[in-house]
Design a protein around this motif. Structure first.
Motif, PDB file in Angstrom:
ATOM      1  N   GLY A  35     -16.549  14.197 -20.786  1.00 24.18           N
ATOM      2  CA  GLY A  35     -15.868  13.826 -19.545  1.00 24.18           C
ATOM      3  C   GLY A  35     -15.692  15.026 -18.625  1.00 24.18           C
ATOM      4  O   GLY A  35     -15.910  14.931 -17.416  1.00 24.18           O
ATOM      5  N   ASP A  36     -15.283  16.165 -19.231  1.00 23.71           N
ATOM      6  CA  ASP A  36     -15.144  17.388 -18.423  1.00 23.71           C
ATOM      7  C   ASP A  36     -16.485  17.814 -17.834  1.00 23.71           C
ATOM      8  O   ASP A  36     -16.577  18.184 -16.662  1.00 23.71           O
ATOM      9  CB  ASP A  36     -14.562  18.526 -19.271  1.00 23.71           C
ATOM     10  CG  ASP A  36     -13.111  18.279 -19.663  1.00 23.71           C
ATOM     11  OD1 ASP A  36     -12.465  17.415 -19.019  1.00 23.71           O
ATOM     12  OD2 ASP A  36     -12.632  18.926 -20.617  1.00 23.71           O
ATOM     13  N   GLU A  37     -17.530  17.758 -18.665  1.00 24.70           N
ATOM     14  CA  GLU A  37     -18.851  18.124 -18.167  1.00 24.70           C
ATOM     15  C   GLU A  37     -19.324  17.174 -17.073  1.00 24.70           C
ATOM     16  O   GLU A  37     -19.949  17.581 -16.101  1.00 24.70           O
ATOM     17  CB  GLU A  37     -19.863  18.158 -19.321  1.00 24.70           C
ATOM     18  CG  GLU A  37     -19.658  19.324 -20.260  1.00 24.70           C
ATOM     19  CD  GLU A  37     -20.583  19.288 -21.455  1.00 24.70           C
ATOM     20  OE1 GLU A  37     -21.407  18.353 -21.565  1.00 24.70           O
ATOM     21  OE2 GLU A  37     -20.475  20.194 -22.290  1.00 24.70           O
ATOM     22  N   ARG A  38     -19.009  15.889 -17.232  1.00 27.89           N
ATOM     23  CA  ARG A  38     -19.377  14.906 -16.215  1.00 27.89           C
ATOM     24  C   ARG A  38     -18.642  15.184 -14.912  1.00 27.89           C
ATOM     25  O   ARG A  38     -19.225  15.106 -13.811  1.00 27.89           O
ATOM     26  CB  ARG A  38     -19.064  13.496 -16.700  1.00 27.89           C
ATOM     27  CG  ARG A  38     -19.496  12.434 -15.726  1.00 27.89           C
ATOM     28  CD  ARG A  38     -19.283  11.033 -16.276  1.00 27.89           C
ATOM     29  NE  ARG A  38     -19.452  10.084 -15.219  1.00 27.89           N
ATOM     30  CZ  ARG A  38     -18.472   9.534 -14.531  1.00 27.89           C
ATOM     31  NH1 ARG A  38     -17.220   9.850 -14.819  1.00 27.89           N
ATOM     32  NH2 ARG A  38     -18.709   8.680 -13.559  1.00 27.89           N
ATOM     33  N   LEU A  39     -17.356  15.531 -15.006  1.00 28.17           N
ATOM     34  CA  LEU A  39     -16.600  15.872 -13.801  1.00 28.17           C
ATOM     35  C   LEU A  39     -17.177  17.113 -13.126  1.00 28.17           C
ATOM     36  O   LEU A  39     -17.299  17.176 -11.895  1.00 28.17           O
ATOM     37  CB  LEU A  39     -15.127  16.096 -14.141  1.00 28.17           C
ATOM     38  CG  LEU A  39     -14.304  14.847 -14.454  1.00 28.17           C
ATOM     39  CD1 LEU A  39     -12.893  15.239 -14.886  1.00 28.17           C
ATOM     40  CD2 LEU A  39     -14.243  13.943 -13.236  1.00 28.17           C
ATOM     41  N   GLN A  40     -17.551  18.110 -13.939  1.00 29.02           N
ATOM     42  CA  GLN A  40     -18.167  19.312 -13.370  1.00 29.02           C
ATOM     43  C   GLN A  40     -19.501  18.967 -12.696  1.00 29.02           C
ATOM     44  O   GLN A  40     -19.811  19.467 -11.619  1.00 29.02           O
ATOM     45  CB  GLN A  40     -18.389  20.367 -14.461  1.00 29.02           C
ATOM     46  CG  GLN A  40     -17.100  20.992 -14.961  1.00 29.02           C
ATOM     47  CD  GLN A  40     -17.362  21.933 -16.128  1.00 29.02           C
ATOM     48  OE1 GLN A  40     -18.490  22.059 -16.597  1.00 29.02           O
ATOM     49  NE2 GLN A  40     -16.298  22.584 -16.603  1.00 29.02           N
ATOM     50  N   LEU A  41     -20.278  18.092 -13.339  1.00 30.11           N
ATOM     51  CA  LEU A  41     -21.545  17.673 -12.751  1.00 30.11           C
ATOM     52  C   LEU A  41     -21.313  16.913 -11.442  1.00 30.11           C
ATOM     53  O   LEU A  41     -22.008  17.144 -10.448  1.00 30.11           O
ATOM     54  CB  LEU A  41     -22.322  16.797 -13.744  1.00 30.11           C
ATOM     55  CG  LEU A  41     -23.657  16.238 -13.235  1.00 30.11           C
ATOM     56  CD1 LEU A  41     -24.628  17.383 -12.980  1.00 30.11           C
ATOM     57  CD2 LEU A  41     -24.227  15.252 -14.235  1.00 30.11           C
ATOM     58  N   ASP A  42     -20.306  16.034 -11.441  1.00 27.12           N
ATOM     59  CA  ASP A  42     -19.967  15.307 -10.215  1.00 27.12           C
ATOM     60  C   ASP A  42     -19.586  16.275  -9.101  1.00 27.12           C
ATOM     61  O   ASP A  42     -20.005  16.114  -7.954  1.00 27.12           O
ATOM     62  CB  ASP A  42     -18.837  14.315 -10.470  1.00 27.12           C
ATOM     63  CG  ASP A  42     -19.287  13.099 -11.276  1.00 27.12           C
ATOM     64  OD1 ASP A  42     -20.513  12.882 -11.380  1.00 27.12           O
ATOM     65  OD2 ASP A  42     -18.417  12.375 -11.791  1.00 27.12           O
ATOM     66  N   ARG A  43     -18.797  17.286  -9.444  1.00 29.30           N
ATOM     67  CA  ARG A  43     -18.410  18.282  -8.442  1.00 29.30           C
ATOM     68  C   ARG A  43     -19.632  19.029  -7.922  1.00 29.30           C
ATOM     69  O   ARG A  43     -19.779  19.248  -6.729  1.00 29.30           O
ATOM     70  CB  ARG A  43     -17.410  19.272  -9.045  1.00 29.30           C
ATOM     71  CG  ARG A  43     -16.036  18.700  -9.220  1.00 29.30           C
ATOM     72  CD  ARG A  43     -15.061  19.742  -9.727  1.00 29.30           C
ATOM     73  NE  ARG A  43     -13.862  19.098 -10.228  1.00 29.30           N
ATOM     74  CZ  ARG A  43     -13.320  19.331 -11.408  1.00 29.30           C
ATOM     75  NH1 ARG A  43     -13.838  20.231 -12.210  1.00 29.30           N
ATOM     76  NH2 ARG A  43     -12.240  18.690 -11.790  1.00 29.30           N
TER      77      ARG A  43
END
Length: 138
Positions: A35-43
């Protein structure tokens, strides 16, 4: 014997429960990490989209500035006038070429006609020379 079976079932349940808890902990940790990696990717994607939009706006602005420069620059205006005159000269040259071809073909036809007329005149001269000889023999 029953007590041993109960103890072993209890140990098995405890071990299964401990394994389930460990699996659930790992799953929570992995899910949290993903989830954290996905949020970073989204950013990162959002930042890239904003950069692309900014670049597009700058390109539009620079294109309009370049267009304005080329429309108002006197050298470019002279260049365009020269290009237009060259186009008109090319059209005139094509017309002259077709006219020259037409004239050439008509000259060739006239030359062919004059050659046949010269041949006719030569034949007439020969016939007129031969007529007195033929009349004298008859």
């Amino acid at each position: 014997l029953e007590e041993t079976v109960r103890d072993s079932e209890l140990a098995l349940r405890t071990q299964t429960h401990a394994l389930k808890e460990e699996l659930m902990d790992r799953l929570r940790e992995s899910t949290s990490q993903w989830g954290d990696e996905r949020l970073q990717l989204d950013r990162r994607l959002l930042v890239n989209e904003k950069i692309a939009e900014d670049c597009l706006e700058r390109m539009k602005l620079s294109t309009s500035v370049m267009d304005a420069y080329f429309l108002t620059n006197p050298e470019v205006k002279r260049f365009r006038k020269t290009a237009e005159s060259m186009e008109s000269l090319q059209v005139e040259m094509k017309l002259l070429q077709t006219e020259l071809r037409d004239n050439s073909s008509s000259v060739y036809k006239l030359q062919a006609n004059s050659a046949t007329r010269n041949e006719h005149m030569d034949l007439r001269e020969r016939v007129t020379r031969m007529e007195p000889l033929l009349q004298s023999q008859l």
